[in-house]
Design a protein around this motif. Sequence first.
Motif, PDB file in Angstrom:
ATOM      1  N   ALA A   1       0.810  -1.062  -0.164  1.00 23.49           N
ATOM      2  CA  ALA A   1       0.114  -0.033   0.113  1.00 23.49           C
ATOM      3  C   ALA A   1       0.897   1.215  -0.014  1.00 23.49           C
ATOM      4  O   ALA A   1       0.612   2.283  -0.705  1.00 23.49           O
ATOM      5  CB  ALA A   1      -0.772  -0.033   1.265  1.00 23.49           C
TER       6      ALA A   1
ATOM      7  N   ALA B   1       0.699   3.708  -2.979  1.00 28.60           N
ATOM      8  CA  ALA B   1      -0.116   4.882  -2.728  1.00 28.60           C
ATOM      9  C   ALA B   1       0.598   6.282  -2.423  1.00 28.60           C
ATOM     10  O   ALA B   1       0.218   7.245  -2.845  1.00 28.60           O
ATOM     11  CB  ALA B   1      -1.116   4.707  -1.298  1.00 28.60           C
TER      12      ALA B   1
ATOM     13  N   ASN C   1      -9.261  10.897 -10.463  1.00 31.42           N
ATOM     14  CA  ASN C   1     -10.230  11.100  -9.056  1.00 31.42           C
ATOM     15  C   ASN C   1     -11.484  10.188  -9.173  1.00 31.42           C
ATOM     16  O   ASN C   1     -11.778   9.492  -8.406  1.00 31.42           O
ATOM     17  CB  ASN C   1     -10.902  12.717  -9.158  1.00 31.42           C
TER      18      ASN C   1
ATOM     19  N   ILE D   1     -10.439   7.086  -7.948  1.00 33.06           N
ATOM     20  CA  ILE D   1     -10.301   7.022  -6.451  1.00 33.06           C
ATOM     21  C   ILE D   1     -11.630   6.811  -5.872  1.00 33.06           C
ATOM     22  O   ILE D   1     -12.179   5.940  -5.010  1.00 33.06           O
ATOM     23  CB  ILE D   1      -9.467   8.008  -5.726  1.00 33.06           C
ATOM     24  N   GLN D   2     -12.736   7.593  -6.444  1.00 34.22           N
ATOM     25  CA  GLN D   2     -13.776   7.699  -5.882  1.00 34.22           C
ATOM     26  C   GLN D   2     -14.700   6.394  -6.030  1.00 34.22           C
ATOM     27  O   GLN D   2     -15.454   6.150  -5.235  1.00 34.22           O
ATOM     28  CB  GLN D   2     -14.582   8.746  -6.251  1.00 34.22           C
TER      29      GLN D   2
ATOM     30  N   LYS E   1     -12.604   3.232  -3.743  1.00 29.38           N
ATOM     31  CA  LYS E   1     -12.216   3.607  -2.591  1.00 29.38           C
ATOM     32  C   LYS E   1     -13.202   2.690  -1.672  1.00 29.38           C
ATOM     33  O   LYS E   1     -13.001   2.029  -0.723  1.00 29.38           O
ATOM     34  CB  LYS E   1     -12.391   4.789  -2.181  1.00 29.38           C
TER      35      LYS E   1
ATOM     36  N   TRP F   1     -12.325  -6.980  -3.378  1.00 31.66           N
ATOM     37  CA  TRP F   1     -10.806  -7.074  -3.580  1.00 31.66           C
ATOM     38  C   TRP F   1     -10.210  -8.279  -3.769  1.00 31.66           C
ATOM     39  O   TRP F   1      -9.326  -8.540  -4.713  1.00 31.66           O
ATOM     40  CB  TRP F   1     -10.098  -6.114  -2.767  1.00 31.66           C
TER      41      TRP F   1
ATOM     42  N   CYS G   1      -7.249  -2.978  -0.458  1.00 32.20           N
ATOM     43  CA  CYS G   1      -7.946  -2.421   0.399  1.00 32.20           C
ATOM     44  C   CYS G   1      -7.490  -1.414   1.274  1.00 32.20           C
ATOM     45  O   CYS G   1      -8.466  -0.605   1.641  1.00 32.20           O
ATOM     46  CB  CYS G   1      -8.596  -3.569   1.482  1.00 32.20           C
TER      47      CYS G   1
ATOM     48  N   TRP H   1      -6.212   3.490   0.361  1.00 29.23           N
ATOM     49  CA  TRP H   1      -6.913   4.558  -0.112  1.00 29.23           C
ATOM     50  C   TRP H   1      -6.671   5.710   0.817  1.00 29.23           C
ATOM     51  O   TRP H   1      -6.623   6.667   0.371  1.00 29.23           O
ATOM     52  CB  TRP H   1      -8.316   4.247  -0.328  1.00 29.23           C
TER      53      TRP H   1
ATOM     54  N   LEU I   1      -3.303   7.255   0.165  1.00 30.60           N
ATOM     55  CA  LEU I   1      -3.473   8.003  -1.389  1.00 30.60           C
ATOM     56  C   LEU I   1      -4.071   9.120  -0.985  1.00 30.60           C
ATOM     57  O   LEU I   1      -3.506  10.435  -1.637  1.00 30.60           O
ATOM     58  CB  LEU I   1      -4.173   7.000  -2.197  1.00 30.60           C
ATOM     59  N   VAL I   2      -5.291   9.145  -0.437  1.00 29.80           N
ATOM     60  CA  VAL I   2      -6.146  10.401  -0.172  1.00 29.80           C
ATOM     61  C   VAL I   2      -5.338  11.338   0.509  1.00 29.80           C
ATOM     62  O   VAL I   2      -5.153  12.806   0.341  1.00 29.80           O
ATOM     63  CB  VAL I   2      -7.473  10.122   0.227  1.00 29.80           C
TER      64      VAL I   2
ATOM     65  N   THR J   1      -4.510   3.504   7.272  1.00 31.26           N
ATOM     66  CA  THR J   1      -4.244   2.130   6.556  1.00 31.26           C
ATOM     67  C   THR J   1      -3.508   0.998   7.235  1.00 31.26           C
ATOM     68  O   THR J   1      -4.247  -0.047   6.862  1.00 31.26           O
ATOM     69  CB  THR J   1      -3.009   2.788   5.257  1.00 31.26           C
TER      70      THR J   1
END
Lengths: 276, 368
Positions: free
Chosen positions: B175, B179, B197, B200-201, B204, B211, B242, B245, B248-249, B296
């Motif tokens: 991850a 990420a 974007n 991700i949206q 997520k 997954w 999983c 995210w 990442l965000v 995470t």
Amino acid sequence: MNTVLKNRSLLDISDNGLFPPSNVMLDLKHLKKVYPTPKGDYVVLEDLNLQIMKEEFVTIIGHSGCGKTTMLSMIAGLNKISGGNISVLGSHIKGPGPDRGVIFQAPSLMPWMTSLQNVLLGVNQVFPHATKAQRNDIAKYYLQKVGLEDAFHKKASDLSQGMQQRVGIARAFAIKPKVLLLDEPFGMLDSLTRGELQDTLIEIWNKEKITAVMITHDVDEAIFLADRVVMMTSGPKAKIGDILEIDFQRPRTRKTVLEHDDYYKYRKHLIDFLEH
Amino acid sequence: MKQSITLGKVTKFMGLGFLSTLKALFTGKLEKEDFIKFLRKIVVPLASILLFIGLWHLGAKTLYDREANFKIEKALEDQGPEAAEVMRACIASGDLSCQPNTLPAPAQVWESYKSLLRDHNIISADKAAFKEKTAALNAKRISEGRAPIVYTGRPSFIDQIVMSLKTVFAGFLLALVIAIPIGILIGLSPTLKSAFNWFIQIFKPVSPVVWYLLVFMIVKTVLIDSTEDSSFVISFISVGLCSMWATLVNTAMGVSSVDKDYINVAKVLKLGPFQKVFKVILPSSLPLIFTGLKITLSVAWMVLIAIELLAQSPGLGLFVWEEFQNGANDSNSKIIVAMFVIGIIGFLLDRLMLTIQNTVSFNKNEGL
């Protein structure tokens, strides 16, 4: 410096564009700044002309929101020019660069670095060919000059506001800029610290004689530091309202300035302008 | 200038400050004003733990009685009063064959914990014996270029904890590797941000189970030639996907919201892109990146159990599932032991991240 002043006194200094070109460091011509808004364009500055000489210290005073900071950040290259131009030693500026050092209102130090690292950040950039020891020496020299010889390895976040701004001064001088831009650097400090930092600034400036443009709200600060005080009219469409020549000898001390016969005359002039 | 490192500082740094209060109590250095603090920090939590165990005990007893009564009544209905008496006696005698199967009481869970430890010791001894026995043979096999014989016995509870930790760290590293760089790129460039974007949206909120299935489809085909067990690979990749995210965000947000003053300084000094990223942008977004990494890691630990269960990959998740399927008399209490172990490890992982964050980040204790 004195020769410059003498040359200048031969000319009518209240108008722009009359200095011999070789003596002009910073030249603002027909400068314009427009912010587009939903209700149409908002003109902050219009047809602003100002020439600043080599080795001159100019302070700019005016009401809040008149566009002083906009003008300064345009000189720094951080804000786009909508019209007219700005040149340093005759060549137009394109974006920001280390030839114009900036001391910001907030100290803007990287809090995760020591004061030495903060100064080195600029020094490394400007003197890439110097050895590491030489660059360290430059950074340490300027930190000593601002009175931080005991705080080389302190984290910036552990320093007081006043000390942080001292590092800011050292960082700006250490990159040996052609022009130094100061955006109300002492505005956030208490008056005692402010006085101390003014002394530090003028002491180091007396040695380096870097052309300086400083924004301030403080009338006494403007007189104490400057060769000329530039008064800006209130916005929108702000421009230069008046320029006051401060004819005190350098190096100055606060005591001699305050005791000088002309001091209250200058002060009254500035306050009269600001109150109208 | 030199700072001495004391126990107090270290524990406070790790967010375990209450330990120093405890130390003060035993060394008799506790001031009177600190007494209330001591009450709040030590006595109140202890009291609430005891209360929790008490309620649990009562609840378990109620459920036990209900289940027992049901069993006796059923015996009465189906086979008459004699069978009911036999059942009652059987339950009272504690015979394993007729014990009600319900929520175990705290004491039972404690017993199971001890029996799991004993089991671990037996298996460890077994393993050591096996190793000793095969040492000479294996040395010979290796010298002949053949694979050594490995222990294939049942893993102990501790072995399964270690497996789970391995899986979660592998997933966490994956991850992190995916990420953080992508987060930095997205944070730096508004163009890339709008390009990524939607991705991700949409992905997520996807559930861990899905997954897992996706990773299974891909890895199964990729490793089609391999004779190795792919369940570990599948589960750590799923865990990583999983859980990445949040990092990442947060990384993207941290990078794109660097203090404008710092950016201006970088501009005035004309720092190159490399220097700008590594000297200004990354250090200043570290607190947010670490917030993301902490989320995470805790998400990874949480989804791990479900994914191990699906992937049949050895670990705590599989342990829980096997115990549930097993349905032995102490299975339920073993599941509760696993629950506590999972919770405590999750807590320790969180503290670990906090410690690392405090070490590398300039904003002390912001993440608390």
